[in-house]
Design an enzyme around this catalytic site. Sequence first.
Site, PDB file in Angstrom:
ATOM      1  CG  ASP A  36      43.453  35.080  38.522  1.00 46.05           C
ATOM      2  OD1 ASP A  36      43.756  34.904  37.328  1.00 46.05           O
ATOM      3  OD2 ASP A  36      44.209  35.628  39.334  1.00 46.05           O
ATOM      4  CG  HIS A  47      50.598  39.035  33.756  1.00 51.19           C
ATOM      5  ND1 HIS A  47      51.356  38.721  34.859  1.00 51.19           N
ATOM      6  CD2 HIS A  47      49.478  38.266  33.858  1.00 51.19           C
ATOM      7  CE1 HIS A  47      50.711  37.827  35.589  1.00 51.19           C
ATOM      8  NE2 HIS A  47      49.577  37.534  34.998  1.00 51.19           N
ATOM      9  CG  HIS A  86      46.456  34.434  33.510  1.00 54.51           C
ATOM     10  ND1 HIS A  86      47.553  35.126  33.949  1.00 54.51           N
ATOM     11  CD2 HIS A  86      46.907  33.528  32.594  1.00 54.51           C
ATOM     12  CE1 HIS A  86      48.639  34.661  33.324  1.00 54.51           C
ATOM     13  NE2 HIS A  86      48.272  33.703  32.489  1.00 54.51           N
TER      14      HIS A  86
END
Lengths: 301, 301
Positions: free
Chosen positions: B64, B140, B62
């Site tokens: 970030d 996740h 991801h």
Amino acid sequence: MKLNILGCYSATPRTFTNPTSQVLEINNHLFLIDCGEGTQVQLRRHKIKFNRIKHIFISHLHGDHFFGLVGLISTMRLLTRETELHIYAPKGLKEVITLQMKLANSWTNFDLIFHELTSEFSELIFEDKKVEVYTIPLNHRVYTNGFLFKEKPGERKLDMNAVLNANIDIAYYRKLKQGADVINNDGKIINNEAVTFAPDKPKSYAFCSDTAYKEDIVPIIKNVDVLYHESTFLEQHAHLAPKTKHSTAKEAGSIAKQANVGKLLLGHYSTRYDDLNLFKTEAQTLFKNVELADDGKVFEF
Amino acid sequence: MKLNILGCYSATPRTFTNPTSQVLEINNHLFLIDCGEGTQVQLRRHKIKFNRIKHIFISHLHGDHFFGLVGLISTMRLLTRETELHIYAPKGLKEVITLQMKLANSWTNFDLIFHELTSEFSELIFEDKKVEVYTIPLNHRVYTNGFLFKEKPGERKLDMNAVLNANIDIAYYRKLKQGADVINNDGKIINNEAVTFAPDKPKSYAFCSDTAYKEDIVPIIKNVDVLYHESTFLEQHAHLAPKTKHSTAKEAGSIAKQANVGKLLLGHYSTRYDDLNLFKTEAQTLFKNVELADDGKVFEF
């Protein structure tokens, strides 16, 4: 027109300087030009609403001009943007962005429309009723374009006192704005210029970064109001310019002079220099109206 | 061990907060863990020399957690780095990075060695004489690993006064450090503990972000000195945690308690909250020794 300099230093982001990115406000458009790492934070600092940006122009695929784009797009997605986003960039960028969205399993809810550029000649890449955008082929280590933003000529404005005195039917107002002579209610020909004012002079802005000195761009940017031209080096390092395909401040001044521009903005400074004023001094040996871009500066013209 | 928090907020970089990145100093290594956009600027702010980083661990793909990596690598290239760089990351990252280097025609002068991770089980991914690093499989929305950093037990230390008094030949010092009993010059057996001190207790650190509440990690991180566990949400938004596969502060506290860790560090806060102290309060309902990570904080342990 209003130009927000978000970043104008070469190579790498540092604590107090940012790589290339700027926002041009022109006729209600917010055009984002280049998008180095950290651009989304700079947009927040400048209080520029992400949603107002609908068109992004990327000059070339060196990191200091586009590494901030994938993060900006991701943030737009998190902000639940729905408006489509157009990206004008060299071929290859679409693959970079879509690969990262695929790996993150994070597709945008809005349409992401890539206009991949490959032409070696100046071409019209955006047009609406009021604005045109053309590429400016540059000479750098990879395929690179500058961008020319031009307002279209506006309509003439009615001098209402004169129009009423001349006894012109309202049906002819449209023609008057378009510059035509008309016949009034008494059958008399009314000269357009007697009852209208000239429109504001259309403004134009040329962004040229990164590039070696290239005279071929002069006809494309002739007479623009403002030219942003990279000036990576001072004269003391002029020998590095052809090798790295960058320009010196003096070369930027020379292009500005030949193109008879209104104002020259310098930027893309090598981070080896502490005193930016030397860039101005050296460019001014050839062209007088020079200003220094700097992160956070806003130019209105 | 020293932990520099470069960024610990979820989702997007903002003017005063940064996405995930931290540097763990352990036995002369500087391990970079995750690398959100802007990490290279945060490294400069913290005066951490890029060249000292030889191993980078990326939890998941991801943005970030990795959008700053390509820019960091590019900057290392511009700084003419020669030392090899190892990157431990989910499969796919190598393609993202190499595609961008190809398009920029900018290959690194140093060896860039990708260790692509695909295992669903904890595995040893780095080892030298003093340190081991294991993955911690997390839960996740995309394939994600946490990382467990463990010092190996050190050698015993010689109590030089006692060693000299015991009349031990210098040839046996090595064996003493390894914990063995030895025979002295008078032919007498010397008990190791009589002439050596125990080594310092080996330290350990576990990084767990991003993840839903996952009890399976407890045996892997059992008794670590410090656990960094994500806590994206407070109780008021607990319903969002399973949906987004993140954790609440209370869930982080529960994992810390079950794993009997020394200290719990919270981070990866949703940017919707203004008062971080609530995270601490909620985690402390289950586990007492809690500290809040924050950008710029340094923890020594």
